[in-house]
Design a protein around this motif. Structure first.
Motif, PDB file in Angstrom:
ATOM      1  N   GLU A  85       0.827  -1.209   0.000  1.00 56.57           N
ATOM      2  CA  GLU A  85       0.000   0.000   0.000  1.00 56.57           C
ATOM      3  C   GLU A  85       0.862   1.259   0.000  1.00 56.57           C
ATOM      4  O   GLU A  85       0.500   2.270  -0.606  1.00 56.57           O
ATOM      5  N   LEU A  86       2.032   1.191   0.663  1.00 59.35           N
ATOM      6  CA  LEU A  86       2.948   2.335   0.657  1.00 59.35           C
ATOM      7  C   LEU A  86       3.600   2.491  -0.707  1.00 59.35           C
ATOM      8  O   LEU A  86       3.786   3.612  -1.202  1.00 59.35           O
ATOM      9  N   ILE A 106      -7.626   9.628  -1.304  1.00 60.28           N
ATOM     10  CA  ILE A 106      -8.526   8.559  -0.874  1.00 60.28           C
ATOM     11  C   ILE A 106      -8.100   7.283  -1.581  1.00 60.28           C
ATOM     12  O   ILE A 106      -8.045   7.232  -2.808  1.00 60.28           O
ATOM     13  N   ASP A 107      -7.744   6.274  -0.812  1.00 65.89           N
ATOM     14  CA  ASP A 107      -7.315   4.996  -1.366  1.00 65.89           C
ATOM     15  C   ASP A 107      -8.407   3.965  -1.093  1.00 65.89           C
ATOM     16  O   ASP A 107      -8.591   3.517   0.044  1.00 65.89           O
ATOM     17  N   GLN A 108      -9.146   3.595  -2.143  1.00 67.30           N
ATOM     18  CA  GLN A 108     -10.253   2.653  -1.986  1.00 67.30           C
ATOM     19  C   GLN A 108      -9.767   1.257  -1.621  1.00 67.30           C
ATOM     20  O   GLN A 108     -10.448   0.518  -0.897  1.00 67.30           O
ATOM     21  N   ASN A 109      -8.598   0.879  -2.107  1.00 66.27           N
ATOM     22  CA  ASN A 109      -8.081  -0.458  -1.858  1.00 66.27           C
ATOM     23  C   ASN A 109      -7.485  -0.606  -0.462  1.00 66.27           C
ATOM     24  O   ASN A 109      -7.518  -1.687   0.124  1.00 66.27           O
ATOM     25  N   TYR A 110      -6.925   0.494   0.064  1.00 65.09           N
ATOM     26  CA  TYR A 110      -6.293   0.462   1.391  1.00 65.09           C
ATOM     27  C   TYR A 110      -6.824   1.640   2.212  1.00 65.09           C
ATOM     28  O   TYR A 110      -6.168   2.683   2.324  1.00 65.09           O
ATOM     29  N   PRO A 111      -8.031   1.510   2.798  1.00 64.23           N
ATOM     30  CA  PRO A 111      -8.641   2.624   3.542  1.00 64.23           C
ATOM     31  C   PRO A 111      -7.761   3.170   4.664  1.00 64.23           C
ATOM     32  O   PRO A 111      -7.830   4.367   4.973  1.00 64.23           O
ATOM     33  N   HIS A 112      -6.935   2.322   5.270  1.00 68.62           N
ATOM     34  CA  HIS A 112      -6.085   2.793   6.368  1.00 68.62           C
ATOM     35  C   HIS A 112      -5.006   3.771   5.886  1.00 68.62           C
ATOM     36  O   HIS A 112      -4.357   4.420   6.698  1.00 68.62           O
ATOM     37  N   MET A 113      -4.823   3.876   4.564  1.00 66.24           N
ATOM     38  CA  MET A 113      -3.838   4.809   4.018  1.00 66.24           C
ATOM     39  C   MET A 113      -4.375   6.239   3.962  1.00 66.24           C
ATOM     40  O   MET A 113      -3.607   7.190   3.821  1.00 66.24           O
ATOM     41  N   GLU A 115      -5.577   8.330   6.142  1.00 66.04           N
ATOM     42  CA  GLU A 115      -5.080   9.237   7.169  1.00 66.04           C
ATOM     43  C   GLU A 115      -3.653   9.694   6.841  1.00 66.04           C
ATOM     44  O   GLU A 115      -3.308  10.862   7.030  1.00 66.04           O
ATOM     45  N   ILE A 116      -2.835   8.780   6.338  1.00 65.99           N
ATOM     46  CA  ILE A 116      -1.457   9.115   5.962  1.00 65.99           C
ATOM     47  C   ILE A 116      -1.455  10.130   4.822  1.00 65.99           C
ATOM     48  O   ILE A 116      -0.730  11.131   4.859  1.00 65.99           O
ATOM     49  N   LEU A 117      -2.298   9.875   3.821  1.00 70.58           N
ATOM     50  CA  LEU A 117      -2.344  10.759   2.658  1.00 70.58           C
ATOM     51  C   LEU A 117      -2.874  12.138   3.022  1.00 70.58           C
ATOM     52  O   LEU A 117      -2.374  13.153   2.531  1.00 70.58           O
ATOM     53  N   ARG A 118      -3.882  12.182   3.889  1.00 69.89           N
ATOM     54  CA  ARG A 118      -4.413  13.477   4.313  1.00 69.89           C
ATOM     55  C   ARG A 118      -3.362  14.268   5.106  1.00 69.89           C
ATOM     56  O   ARG A 118      -3.229  15.484   4.952  1.00 69.89           O
ATOM     57  N   ASP A 119      -2.610  13.557   5.943  1.00 74.18           N
ATOM     58  CA  ASP A 119      -1.581  14.217   6.737  1.00 74.18           C
ATOM     59  C   ASP A 119      -0.467  14.762   5.832  1.00 74.18           C
ATOM     60  O   ASP A 119       0.005  15.884   6.023  1.00 74.18           O
ATOM     61  N   GLN A 120      -0.082  13.960   4.828  1.00 69.43           N
ATOM     62  CA  GLN A 120       0.953  14.412   3.897  1.00 69.43           C
ATOM     63  C   GLN A 120       0.447  15.573   3.050  1.00 69.43           C
ATOM     64  O   GLN A 120       1.212  16.482   2.705  1.00 69.43           O
ATOM     65  N   ASN A 121      -0.831  15.568   2.735  1.00 74.94           N
ATOM     66  CA  ASN A 121      -1.420  16.660   1.962  1.00 74.94           C
ATOM     67  C   ASN A 121      -1.262  17.995   2.683  1.00 74.94           C
ATOM     68  O   ASN A 121      -1.028  19.033   2.062  1.00 74.94           O
ATOM     69  N   LYS A 122      -1.364  17.972   4.013  1.00 68.20           N
ATOM     70  CA  LYS A 122      -1.176  19.191   4.805  1.00 68.20           C
ATOM     71  C   LYS A 122       0.274  19.666   4.735  1.00 68.20           C
ATOM     72  O   LYS A 122       0.548  20.859   4.690  1.00 68.20           O
ATOM     73  N   ILE A 123       1.209  18.718   4.712  1.00 71.08           N
ATOM     74  CA  ILE A 123       2.640  19.051   4.641  1.00 71.08           C
ATOM     75  C   ILE A 123       3.010  19.531   3.236  1.00 71.08           C
ATOM     76  O   ILE A 123       3.816  20.451   3.066  1.00 71.08           O
ATOM     77  N   GLY A 124       2.386  18.896   2.241  1.00 71.11           N
ATOM     78  CA  GLY A 124       2.626  19.305   0.858  1.00 71.11           C
ATOM     79  C   GLY A 124       3.290  18.215   0.036  1.00 71.11           C
ATOM     80  O   GLY A 124       4.155  17.485   0.534  1.00 71.11           O
ATOM     81  N   TRP A 125       2.867  18.109  -1.226  1.00 67.84           N
ATOM     82  CA  TRP A 125       3.442  17.098  -2.124  1.00 67.84           C
ATOM     83  C   TRP A 125       4.815  17.514  -2.618  1.00 67.84           C
ATOM     84  O   TRP A 125       5.688  16.662  -2.824  1.00 67.84           O
TER      85      TRP A 125
END
Length: 274
Positions: A85-86, A106-113, A115-125
């Motif tokens: 998933e990572l 939003i990762d449909q295949n790995y819902p637990h991801m 939160e990680i993606l939203r947190d990284q979105n705040k930090i920036g791509w």
């Protein structure tokens, strides 16, 4: 990311800091510093070249280098036993960044991801590409390793991947500069013509506002200076500009020396009368 930077040679550490913050000789910065009169990319010729554009350039030559770099990132993820998933999320971010689009958070295949993606979105791509990751990436990799009874270090995992990101950026930067400094390139020839014009103008000024020592800059015949590389021509011009700007006429120098002597005498008299 600190450990990943520690793995870089000293010169690359300095370069990485400049590249990540945009304070490096891309088109926009070179124009702002008046090193050139345009801000175009030397590969695709689009205006307003930034460090992001260096990695996102759609010139066929740049895309070829990027494609090879993407394969090396995939290999690094596999070699370091990255959780599936990572691996998917990281490749999605990298590919989205290159296409200058927002990655899915939003990762449909790995819902637990999510939160990680939203947190990284705040930090920036952009920050992700340059090594500023959410701590949740390492936490998720740790869970994966524990689940599979692996003794690998999750911190070394992150260090290896971030280091690979640094080197991909370096490869793209080197490729860009290789094209910029190719003698046959349009931008190289344009820069050469501009330097030649400025050098000829300095020779026409002659020894005006040049000290006796600085007049040595004109010892070489003009034709020899015009044969120098672009970098050496720029150094010659920088030296000439500095010499003229800091010139002090002999009569002014004598006046300054006299004023210093008078000041020293007044100071001595005042001190002696106390």
């Amino acid at each position: 990311s600190r450990q990943a930077r520690q793995r870089l040679p000293l010169g690359l550490k300095r370069w990485q800091a400049k590249f990540a913050t945009g304070h490096i000789a891309v088109g926009t910065m070179a124009k702002r510093r008046k090193h050139q009169d345009h801000d175009k990319c030397p590969r695709c010729s689009l205006p307003m070249e930034t460090t992001d554009h260096v990695l996102q350039c759609k010139d066929a030559r740049a895309v070829d280098v990027w494609s090879k770099s993407l394969e090396s990132i995939k290999s690094t993820l596999v070699d370091n036993n990255t959780a599936p998933e990572l691996r998917n999320a990281i490749l999605n971010i990298v590919e989205s960044y290159h296409s200058n689009s927002e990655p899915a958070i939003i990762d449909q295949n790995y819902p637990h991801m999510n939160e990680i993606l939203r947190d990284q979105n705040k930090i920036g791509w952009h920050n992700f590409i340059h090594g500023k990751w959410s701590n949740k990436w390492v936490a998720q990799q740790r869970e994966f390793l524990l689940k599979h009874d692996s003794k690998r270090s999750c911190k070394r995992w992150a260090t290896a991947i971030i280091h690979k990101m640094f080197m991909v950026s370096w490869d793209m930067w080197e490729h860009r500069n290789g094209i910029l400094h190719t003698a046959s390139s349009y931008h190289y020839q344009q820069k050469r013509r501009s330097l030649d014009q400025n050098i000829k103008q300095e020779y026409r000024k002659g020894t005006h506002r040049l000290s006796q020592d600085d007049r040595k800059l004109l010892d070489k015949p003009l034709i020899e200076v015009l044969r120098l590389s672009n970098d050496d021509k720029q150094l010659w011009l920088d030296s000439m500009h500095w010499a003229r700007e800091n010139f002090i006429a002999p009569e002014d120098r004598a006046q300054q020396q006299l004023q210093r002597q008078r000041g020293a005498m007044l100071n001595w008299l005042n001190t002696g009368s106390c």
